[in-house]
Design a protein around this motif. Structure first.
Motif, PDB file in Angstrom:
ATOM      1  N   TYR A  12       0.840  -1.203   0.000  1.00 34.88           N
ATOM      2  CA  TYR A  12       0.000   0.000   0.000  1.00 34.88           C
ATOM      3  C   TYR A  12       0.879   1.258   0.000  1.00 34.88           C
ATOM      4  O   TYR A  12       2.027   1.216   0.431  1.00 34.88           O
ATOM      5  N   VAL A  16      -0.737   5.509   3.583  1.00 37.41           N
ATOM      6  CA  VAL A  16      -1.807   4.579   3.989  1.00 37.41           C
ATOM      7  C   VAL A  16      -1.235   3.544   4.958  1.00 37.41           C
ATOM      8  O   VAL A  16      -1.853   3.206   5.973  1.00 37.41           O
ATOM      9  N   GLU A  18       1.311   3.977   6.908  1.00 34.68           N
ATOM     10  CA  GLU A  18       1.587   4.663   8.174  1.00 34.68           C
ATOM     11  C   GLU A  18       0.304   4.792   9.004  1.00 34.68           C
ATOM     12  O   GLU A  18       0.323   4.670  10.216  1.00 34.68           O
ATOM     13  N   ARG A  19      -0.808   5.010   8.330  1.00 33.05           N
ATOM     14  CA  ARG A  19      -2.083   5.231   9.018  1.00 33.05           C
ATOM     15  C   ARG A  19      -2.715   3.925   9.482  1.00 33.05           C
ATOM     16  O   ARG A  19      -3.243   3.825  10.573  1.00 33.05           O
ATOM     17  N   TRP A  20      -2.703   2.897   8.602  1.00 34.71           N
ATOM     18  CA  TRP A  20      -3.476   1.688   8.883  1.00 34.71           C
ATOM     19  C   TRP A  20      -2.657   0.408   8.871  1.00 34.71           C
ATOM     20  O   TRP A  20      -3.237  -0.676   9.006  1.00 34.71           O
ATOM     21  N   ASP A  22      -0.632  -1.745  10.552  1.00 33.00           N
ATOM     22  CA  ASP A  22      -0.728  -2.908  11.436  1.00 33.00           C
ATOM     23  C   ASP A  22      -2.120  -3.538  11.383  1.00 33.00           C
ATOM     24  O   ASP A  22      -2.264  -4.756  11.296  1.00 33.00           O
ATOM     25  N   GLU A  23      -3.155  -2.681  11.440  1.00 29.04           N
ATOM     26  CA  GLU A  23      -4.534  -3.202  11.392  1.00 29.04           C
ATOM     27  C   GLU A  23      -4.806  -3.876  10.052  1.00 29.04           C
ATOM     28  O   GLU A  23      -5.443  -4.927   9.988  1.00 29.04           O
ATOM     29  N   LEU A  24      -4.312  -3.250   8.983  1.00 31.21           N
ATOM     30  CA  LEU A  24      -4.522  -3.790   7.635  1.00 31.21           C
ATOM     31  C   LEU A  24      -3.869  -5.166   7.499  1.00 31.21           C
ATOM     32  O   LEU A  24      -4.489  -6.125   7.007  1.00 31.21           O
TER      33      LEU A  24
ATOM     34  N   PRO B  38     -10.146  -6.825   3.248  1.00 25.96           N
ATOM     35  CA  PRO B  38      -9.273  -5.803   3.847  1.00 25.96           C
ATOM     36  C   PRO B  38      -9.063  -4.588   2.954  1.00 25.96           C
ATOM     37  O   PRO B  38      -9.042  -3.448   3.448  1.00 25.96           O
ATOM     38  N   TYR B  42     -10.267  -0.884   4.339  1.00 26.53           N
ATOM     39  CA  TYR B  42      -9.328   0.214   4.587  1.00 26.53           C
ATOM     40  C   TYR B  42      -9.316   1.222   3.441  1.00 26.53           C
ATOM     41  O   TYR B  42      -8.998   2.398   3.647  1.00 26.53           O
ATOM     42  N   THR B  46     -10.010   5.075   4.231  1.00 23.31           N
ATOM     43  CA  THR B  46      -9.094   6.092   3.707  1.00 23.31           C
ATOM     44  C   THR B  46      -9.866   7.162   2.942  1.00 23.31           C
ATOM     45  O   THR B  46      -9.622   8.368   3.098  1.00 23.31           O
ATOM     46  N   ARG B  62      -1.722  -0.133  18.853  1.00 20.93           N
ATOM     47  CA  ARG B  62      -1.587  -0.249  17.403  1.00 20.93           C
ATOM     48  C   ARG B  62      -2.904   0.005  16.692  1.00 20.93           C
ATOM     49  O   ARG B  62      -2.923   0.278  15.501  1.00 20.93           O
ATOM     50  N   ARG B  64      -6.177   2.029  15.658  1.00 17.02           N
ATOM     51  CA  ARG B  64      -6.465   3.454  15.501  1.00 17.02           C
ATOM     52  C   ARG B  64      -7.972   3.652  15.364  1.00 17.02           C
ATOM     53  O   ARG B  64      -8.508   3.516  14.266  1.00 17.02           O
TER      54      ARG B  64
END
Lengths: 247, 99
Positions: A12, A16, A18-20, A22-24, B38, B42, B46, B62, B64
């Motif tokens: 990614y 993106v 940096e923002r998401w 770990d969750e992604l 996913p 996301y 975004t 971790r 957010r």
């Protein structure tokens, strides 16, 4: 977490990730291989829309869409060199002039301007042109040697020439990526919108002019490529207009 | 699932309060019986954030969490009212009483 999930999350765009990130990656890992196509498609869609990447300021957003527009123009220039030789003929097809002028105007409007002192700005702008410029000069010098290149030598020369062209086309894009806000004035919102609009309209005009021209099948391929690039640039303009970031 | 639908689902579940990505997808699964992929999830988050319809909420670690903004509530209300009109019209045409 599987290496595949981590690799897909790393595909990614950096803001993106940096923002998401770990969750992604956790979501991709949880979905297993069935989630991979959706993850790849999501990454491709976001790479094509830098105006949608997480940005903290309007300047970051505008820089992202300026990079997109310069990339679109670079790809258009390379496509022209490969597919549209009639564009390089002096006094050739005059129906091509309006769209070329409109795209050029858009590039001028979008060009970042230097702050004083200009030395850092010039260094950031010029350095990306050095490798491609040197390679292109070497290839043009070789082309003057009166020897008929055949076989592997010809392939090598062509590869070198196209590598130099790609490097030169990528240089303005790299230059905008390297510019520091301390030394550079990134276009304001109105200037950015005007430049993107001019480039999108110009590329769309070029797409239509070449799709309907009588230069043969490659002109239709070139025209279709320009229309795709126009759509991407217009999408960047839409993202910019929709964003609540103003400064 | 098309991108616009994913954005609408994410906004709908966020109308109840801030959630992080995994919890958003779990809430969508409870609502529709299906999780978003996913990339769809996301990508939708975004895009919603780029349009100012959601924003980061306070959180640690971790994960957010995000919350819906006033602009997001307005867009969601408009979309849901349009869908409700379409739904009423469609059910009436089919002769089905709304549940």
């Amino acid at each position: 977490m599987s290496p595949a999930a981590r690799a897909l999350a790393n595909a990614y765009p950096p803001p993106v990730r940096e923002r998401w990130g770990d969750e992604l990656a956790a979501e991709i890992a949880g979905g297993g291989p069935w989630a991979w196509p959706d993850a790849v498609l999501g990454a491709v869609r976001l790479w094509l829309r830098p105006g949608q990447w997480p940005a903290r300021t309007g300047g970051q957003l505008r820089r992202a869409v300026v990079v997109l527009a310069f990339l679109a123009v670079a790809v258009a220039a390379l496509s022209a060199r490969g597919l549209a030789p009639w564009l390089g003929v002096p006094g050739g097809d005059r129906s091509q002039l309006p769209w070329l002028a409109t795209v050029s105007l858009g590039v001028l409007v979008l060009a970042p301007l230097p702050r004083r002192p200009v030395r850092s700005f010039l260094r950031a702008v010029l350095v990306p042109f050095v490798p491609g410029g040197l390679l292109l000069a070497a290839m043009l010098a070789l082309a003057r040697v009166p020897v008929t290149a055949t076989g592997a030598v010809r392939v090598l020369l062509l590869t070198g020439y196209w590598t130099a062209l790609v490097a030169m086309a990528a240089a303005p894009v790299a230059a905008v990526c390297r510019l520091d806000p301390a030394t550079t004035v990134i276009p304001g919102r109105r200037r950015a919108e005007a430049g993107l609009l001019a480039i999108a309209l110009g590329l769309a005009g070029g797409g239509l002019a070449n799709t309907w021209s009588d230069h043969g099948p490659t002109s239709r391929v070139f025209g279709a490529a320009l229309l795709v690039l126009a759509a991407l640039t217009a999408a960047g303009l839409t993202d910019l207009r929709r964003s609540p970031l103003l400064d | 699932m098309p991108g616009q639908d994913a954005q609408l689902l994410a906004l709908t579940v966020l109308a109840d309060g801030p959630l992080h990505g995994y919890a958003i997808n779990a809430a969508i699964e409870r609502l529709t019986g299906q999780r978003l992929g996913p990339g769809s999830l996301y990508g939708a988050l975004t895009r919603l954030e780029a349009r100012g319809l959601i924003e980061p909420a306070d959180g640690t670690g971790r994960q957010r969490p995000v919350r819906i903004t006033p602009a997001g509530r307005a867009v969601l209300a408009e979309e849901l009212q349009t869908m409700a009109r379409v739904s009423r019209q469609g059910l009436r045409a089919l002769g089905i009483a709304p549940q």
